[in-house]
Design an enzyme around this catalytic site. Structure first.
Site, PDB file in Angstrom:
ATOM      1  N   ASP A 189      43.190   6.384 -34.747  1.00 23.44           N
ATOM      2  CA  ASP A 189      41.773   6.759 -34.187  1.00 23.44           C
ATOM      3  C   ASP A 189      41.536   5.854 -33.029  1.00 23.44           C
ATOM      4  OD1 ASP A 189      39.283   7.980 -35.179  1.00 23.44           O
ATOM      5  OD2 ASP A 189      38.427   6.065 -35.188  1.00 23.44           O
ATOM      6  N   GLU A 224      44.983   9.412 -31.184  1.00 25.43           N
ATOM      7  CA  GLU A 224      43.935  10.356 -30.683  1.00 25.43           C
ATOM      8  C   GLU A 224      43.186   9.639 -29.460  1.00 25.43           C
ATOM      9  OE1 GLU A 224      39.231  11.395 -31.611  1.00 25.43           O
ATOM     10  OE2 GLU A 224      40.201   9.311 -31.900  1.00 25.43           O
TER      11      GLU A 224
END
Ligand code: NOJ
Length: 567
Positions: free
Chosen positions: A224, A285
């Protein structure tokens, strides 16, 4: 194998090509745990719910699942606010439920990717609580990014950074003695303090987290905010434009993202992953400028990074072609296949996005007065999916897209949970996170045994329920199943297989040649006749392998994709 192949044969065939690392051409299905399947009736999905539905995913033909965070969390940002990285939130089950889910997935031939959230924790993490309790300058406080405020009494934030979720990126604390104190950085919500990655103890903590989940059988990590973590030295102000807003030139990122130091984290993590058997991987990401990608990817760094360009491409031949060519060229440059994505838990579902004019300017989520053409949206979404699944590299599906679910725009404001909504009043991302419909005629469409659902499901979900589409020729679910299985059988995902664009097609038709399979997307609003002679061969009499809408021989209807076998 024909599209009608039995499930048993499909399952046997599901193994990834033995000579290829599994993630290079995998179809990965994203599970957003709170909205996937609820086993205990509290209206919130959970891990036993995921385990129970794994056979459905096996039958869909995917190679792997990626689960958004299911760790202990106050759920201020749907679990991306983690208070214990090495435990399961009671809402989602227990560690033994996680073990069982991973074991069952492996039995079914599915790999498991878990999310890791290294940029920030929850403000309820014990280390943040200790940092608050300890004074300025303490080792506890040094685990997070604390700074003195500006102004005579430190009443102004340390710099002008703003949060991705709107508003200031800093919050001032009250010290243990009750006086106004330092400020802490949160690139996201106030409840998500940023870790201080200048501190070696933070590095150690995350190495332990990686090992913890690798030991439990995780096959990979989705990282993330993978371009966050390292902040520029001295925490300087960002430049502002004439409107007084932080200036982010087109194609650039905010000052606190994509700083070189972050690359060292992947160099540190890679040997850990490599020390385990079975091609453990990480997919980043990272919303970074394209030219920076090669710095993140490679044998000593991360395996892959999400390519969001295809998701952002407008409907049309030139735009979609460019969104294919660019990442393929980049993949060649970095030596790692690209990832294709059309939907995830952060964006408006593609069945709704395509229901707007190609030049429509979207905000954050859909307002209730923004009404897509639902039929057109789904039609184009199905065509875009067929295009995506024909391309080399890995493809990431988001739960519910295989049912053709639309974005839900009429969620009452008081039920919305997205921090962007709470901070700035934008609709936010809840509209793509509404719990899945499994059974048309059950309460809550079978999401939960009690019919409860943490967000209300619209009536439009009923006919889209999985059981209503199962075995129904032409349904979105059956189209996905057919395409995912054919992709494997035909080797379309193989990164080494060439992609050639057919240049001699009728106007408005995108053509991709993959050996003896040609993929056509008619982006116009009228049916086109296919030529008997073209660079791709005789398209007029080619065999239709799968189509996103019913076709008649030698034609492609409006807003439709087909896979044709030309010999
Ligand atoms: C990206 C995640 O996908 C999103 O859902 C989350 O809100 C932010 N990172 C912050 O963790």
């Amino acid at each position: 194998m024909t599209p009608q192949t039995s499930l048993a044969a499909r399952t046997a065939e599901q193994q990834t090509s033995p000579d290829l690392q599994w993630w290079r051409d995998a179809v990965v299905y994203q599970v957003y745990p709170r909205s996937f399947a609820d086993s205990d009736g509290d209206g919130m999905g959970d891990l036993p719910g995921v385990t129970a539905r794994l056979p459905y995913l096996r039958d869909l033909g995917v190679d792997a699942i990626w689960l958004s965070p299911f760790y202990t969390s106050p759920q201020k940002d749907g679990g991306y606010d983690v208070s214990d990285y090495q435990d399961v939130d009671p809402r989602f089950g227990s560690l033994s439920d996680a073990d069982e889910m991973i074991a069952r997935a492996h039995e079914l031939g599915l790999k498991v990717i878990v999310d890791i959230v290294p940029n920030h924790s929850s403000d309820q993490h014990v280390l943040f609580q200790q940092a608050l309790a300890a004074g300025p300058g303490s080792p506890e406080r040094d685990m997070y990014v604390f700074a003195d405020g500006k102004g005579e009494n430190g009443e102004l934030p340390p710099n002008n950074w703003t949060s991705i979720f709107h508003g200031q990126a800093w919050t001032r604390i009250t010290e243990a003695d009750g006086t106004p104190g330092q400020w802490y950085l949160h690139i996201f919500d106030t409840s998500q303090p940023d870790w201080n990655w200048e501190n070696p103890r933070v590095h150690e903590l995350f190495q332990d987290v990686l090992r913890f989940w690798l030991d439990r059988g995780a096959d990979g990590f989705r990282v993330d905010v993978a371009h966050g973590m390292i902040k520029p030295e001295g925490l300087p102000d960002a430049t502002v434009n004439s409107a007084g807003l932080i200036d982010i030139p087109e194609g650039e990122v905010p000052i606190y993202f994509d700083n070189d130091g972050v690359l060292d984290i992947y160099r540190e993590w890679r040997p850990i992953l490599d020390s385990y058997e079975g091609d453990r991987m990480m997919v980043l990401e990272a919303w970074i400028p394209e030219h920076r990608l090669p710095l993140y990817i490679g044998d000593e760094k991360a395996h892959q990074s999400f390519n969001f360009g295809f998701l952002q491409a407008r409907w049309g031949v030139e735009t979609m072609r460019a969104a294919i060519e660019k990442p393929l060229a980049l993949a060649d440059a970095v030596g790692s296949p690209t990832t294709w994505v059309l939907s995830n838990h952060d964006v408006i579902r593609h069945a709704s996005r395509y229901g707007f004019a190609p030049d429509y300017e979207f905000g954050e989520g859909l307002r209730r007065d923004e009404i897509p053409d639902a039929e057109l949206g789904l039609r184009r979404a199905r065509a875009a999916t067929l295009l995506m699944l024909s391309l080399p590299g890995s493809a990431y599906l988001y739960q519910g897209e295989e049912l053709g679910l639309p974005e839900v725009s009429d969620i009452p404001d008081e039920l919305r949970e997205d921090p962007s909504h709470l901070r700035a009043g934008v609709p936010g991302r809840d509209g793509c996170r509404v719990p899945l419909p499994w059974t048309q005629d059950a309460p809550g469409y079978g999401f939960s045994p009690t019919g409860k659902s943490w967000l209300p499901q619209p009536e439009a979900f009923g006919p889209l329920a999985a059981d209503a589409q199962d075995g129904v020729e032409g349904s979105t679910l059956e189209m996905y199943r057919t395409a995912v299985h054919l992709r494997r059988e035909l080797g379309l995902g193989r990164p080494d297989a060439a992609v050639v664009f057919a240049e001699d097609l009728p106007a408005g038709v995108l053509g991709v040649i993959r050996g003896d399979v040609t993929i056509l997307v008619n982006t116009t609003d009228a049916q086109v006749e296919l030529p008997a002679s073209s660079v791709a061969g005789d398209l007029a009499s080619a065999e239709v392998l799968v189509a996103s809408a019913p076709t008649s021989p030698g034609t492609v209807p409006a807003d439709t994709a087909v896979w044709l076998r030309t010999s």
